[in-house]
Design an enzyme around this catalytic site. Structure first.
Site, short mmCIF file in Angstrom:
data_model
loop_
_atom_site.label_atom_id
_atom_site.label_comp_id
_atom_site.label_asym_id
_atom_site.label_seq_id
_atom_site.Cartn_x
_atom_site.Cartn_y
_atom_site.Cartn_z
N GLU A 17 -23.31 28.42 -6.11
CA GLU A 17 -22.67 27.15 -6.51
C GLU A 17 -21.23 27.38 -6.99
O GLU A 17 -20.35 26.55 -6.76
CB GLU A 17 -23.52 26.47 -7.59
CG GLU A 17 -24.86 26.01 -7.04
CD GLU A 17 -25.75 25.35 -8.08
OE1 GLU A 17 -25.36 25.29 -9.28
OE2 GLU A 17 -26.83 24.88 -7.70
N HIS A 38 -24.66 18.67 -14.26
CA HIS A 38 -25.49 19.57 -13.45
C HIS A 38 -25.34 20.98 -14.02
O HIS A 38 -24.30 21.31 -14.56
CB HIS A 38 -25.00 19.56 -11.99
CG HIS A 38 -25.59 20.68 -11.18
ND1 HIS A 38 -26.83 20.60 -10.61
CD2 HIS A 38 -25.11 21.91 -10.88
CE1 HIS A 38 -27.09 21.74 -9.99
NE2 HIS A 38 -26.07 22.55 -10.13
N ASN A 69 -27.70 11.76 -15.01
CA ASN A 69 -28.01 12.65 -16.14
C ASN A 69 -26.79 13.46 -16.59
O ASN A 69 -26.91 14.52 -17.17
CB ASN A 69 -29.20 13.54 -15.80
CG ASN A 69 -28.96 14.46 -14.62
OD1 ASN A 69 -27.92 14.37 -13.98
ND2 ASN A 69 -29.90 15.32 -14.32
N THR A 73 -33.85 17.60 -17.29
CA THR A 73 -33.23 16.78 -16.21
C THR A 73 -33.28 15.30 -16.56
O THR A 73 -32.30 14.57 -16.35
CB THR A 73 -33.99 17.03 -14.88
OG1 THR A 73 -33.95 18.42 -14.60
CG2 THR A 73 -33.34 16.26 -13.73
N LYS A 130 -20.64 14.90 -14.16
CA LYS A 130 -20.89 14.01 -13.02
C LYS A 130 -20.07 12.71 -13.11
O LYS A 130 -19.52 12.37 -14.16
CB LYS A 130 -22.39 13.72 -12.96
CG LYS A 130 -23.21 14.98 -12.66
CD LYS A 130 -24.68 14.64 -12.50
CE LYS A 130 -25.48 15.84 -12.05
NZ LYS A 130 -26.88 15.47 -11.76
N ARG A 147 -27.54 16.00 -22.38
CA ARG A 147 -28.19 14.94 -21.59
C ARG A 147 -28.82 13.88 -22.48
O ARG A 147 -28.86 12.69 -22.13
CB ARG A 147 -29.22 15.55 -20.64
CG ARG A 147 -28.55 16.17 -19.41
CD ARG A 147 -29.57 16.82 -18.53
NE ARG A 147 -29.03 17.21 -17.23
CZ ARG A 147 -29.55 18.16 -16.48
NH1 ARG A 147 -30.60 18.83 -16.90
NH2 ARG A 147 -29.02 18.44 -15.30
N TYR A 155 -26.27 19.90 -2.39
CA TYR A 155 -27.64 19.56 -2.79
C TYR A 155 -28.64 19.73 -1.64
O TYR A 155 -29.70 19.10 -1.66
CB TYR A 155 -27.69 18.12 -3.32
CG TYR A 155 -27.22 18.00 -4.76
CD1 TYR A 155 -27.91 18.62 -5.80
CD2 TYR A 155 -26.10 17.25 -5.09
CE1 TYR A 155 -27.50 18.51 -7.12
CE2 TYR A 155 -25.68 17.12 -6.42
CZ TYR A 155 -26.39 17.75 -7.42
OH TYR A 155 -25.98 17.63 -8.73
P1 CMP Z 1 -29.12 18.04 -11.10
O1 CMP Z 1 -29.41 18.97 -12.22
O2 CMP Z 1 -27.71 17.92 -10.64
O3 CMP Z 1 -30.06 18.43 -9.86
C1 CMP Z 1 -30.47 17.51 -8.88
C2 CMP Z 1 -30.16 16.10 -9.25
O4 CMP Z 1 -30.94 15.12 -8.58
C3 CMP Z 1 -30.48 15.86 -10.72
O5 CMP Z 1 -29.61 16.56 -11.54
C4 CMP Z 1 -30.41 14.35 -10.79
O6 CMP Z 1 -29.08 13.84 -10.80
C5 CMP Z 1 -31.05 14.00 -9.45
N1 CMP Z 1 -32.50 13.71 -9.59
C6 CMP Z 1 -33.47 14.56 -9.97
N2 CMP Z 1 -34.68 13.94 -9.97
C7 CMP Z 1 -34.45 12.67 -9.58
C8 CMP Z 1 -35.28 11.54 -9.38
N3 CMP Z 1 -36.60 11.61 -9.58
N4 CMP Z 1 -34.69 10.40 -8.97
C9 CMP Z 1 -33.37 10.33 -8.75
N5 CMP Z 1 -32.52 11.38 -8.94
C10 CMP Z 1 -33.05 12.54 -9.34
#
Ligand code: CMP
Length: 141
Positions: free
Chosen positions: A127, A116, A113, A92, A10, A103, A50
Site C-alpha cells: 500500500e 484506513h 470510518n 472498522t 478518507k 474511528r 481495494y
Molecule cells: P478500510 O479499513 O479502508 O478497509 C476496507 C473498507 O471498506 C473499510 O475501511 C470501510 O470503509 C469499507 N467497509 C468495510 N465493511 C463495510 C461494509 N460492511 N459496508 C460498507 N463498507 C464497508
C-alpha cells in the site's frame, strides 16, 4: 524493530476539516510521519487499491466513496507500527471502536470510518508503494 504502515484520511474526514486534528493525534501517539500527500483518487486507482475486496457486496460503493473527494495518504513509522496503529484507530465499525480511538471520535459508519490502515507488514509495503516512491519517504534513524 521499527515498522511502517500506510494510512489514509478518507474523503468525508478531509471534507469535514479533520486533517489537522487527526495528524496531531497521530503524532502525539508517537507515530513518525515519513511520507505524506493529498490526492484525489481516480476510479481505476481506488479499484486497484481495494482489489482484495472485489467480491464484497460493498466494493462498488467503496470505490465510489474513496473517489468522492480528496484523501491524505501517509506512511508512518514506529516500533510495532501496524498493530499499534490499528489499535489506535479502533475497529472498522466506529460503533464497535473503543473510546478515545480515531474511528470512535470521527467515524460515522462502517463505510464512512474516517481512516484506513494497513492490516499487515506485507500489505503496508504494497500500500505504501501504491502512493509513494522510495525517494518520497524520509529515511529515519
Ligand atoms: P478500510 O479499513 O479502508 O478497509 C476496507 C473498507 O471498506 C473499510 O475501511 C470501510 O470503509 C469499507 N467497509 C468495510 N465493511 C463495510 C461494509 N460492511 N459496508 C460498507 N463498507 C464497508
Amino acid at each position: 524493530m521499527k515498522e511502517r504502515t500506510l494510512t489514509i484520511i478518507k474523503p468525508e474526514c478531509v471534507a469535514e476539516k479533520h486533517i489537522g486534528n487527526i495528524i496531531q493525534r497521530i503524532e502525539k501517539a508517537g507515530f513518525e510521519i515519513i511520507g505524506m500527500k493529498m490526492v484525489r483518487l481516480k476510479k481505476k486507482d481506488a479499484e486497484r487499491f481495494y482489489l482484495v475486496h472485489k467480491e464484497r457486496p460493498f466494493y462498488s460503493e467503496l470505490v465510489e466513496y474513496m473517489t468522492s473527494g480528496k484523501v491524505v495518504a501517509m506512511v508512518l513509522e514506529k516500533e510495532n507500527c501496524v498493530e499499534d496503529f490499528r489499535q489506535f484507530i479502533g475497529a472498522t465499525d466506529p460503533q464497535q471502536a473503543e473510546a478515545g480511538t480515531i474511528r470512535k471520535d470521527f467515524g460515522q459508519s462502517i463505510q464512512f470510518n474516517c481512516v484506513h490502515a494497513s492490516d499487515s507488514n506485507e500489505n503496508a509495503a504494497i500500500e505504501s508503494a501504491f502512493f509513494f516512491s522510495t525517494r518520497e519517504l524520509i529515511e529515519c534513524e
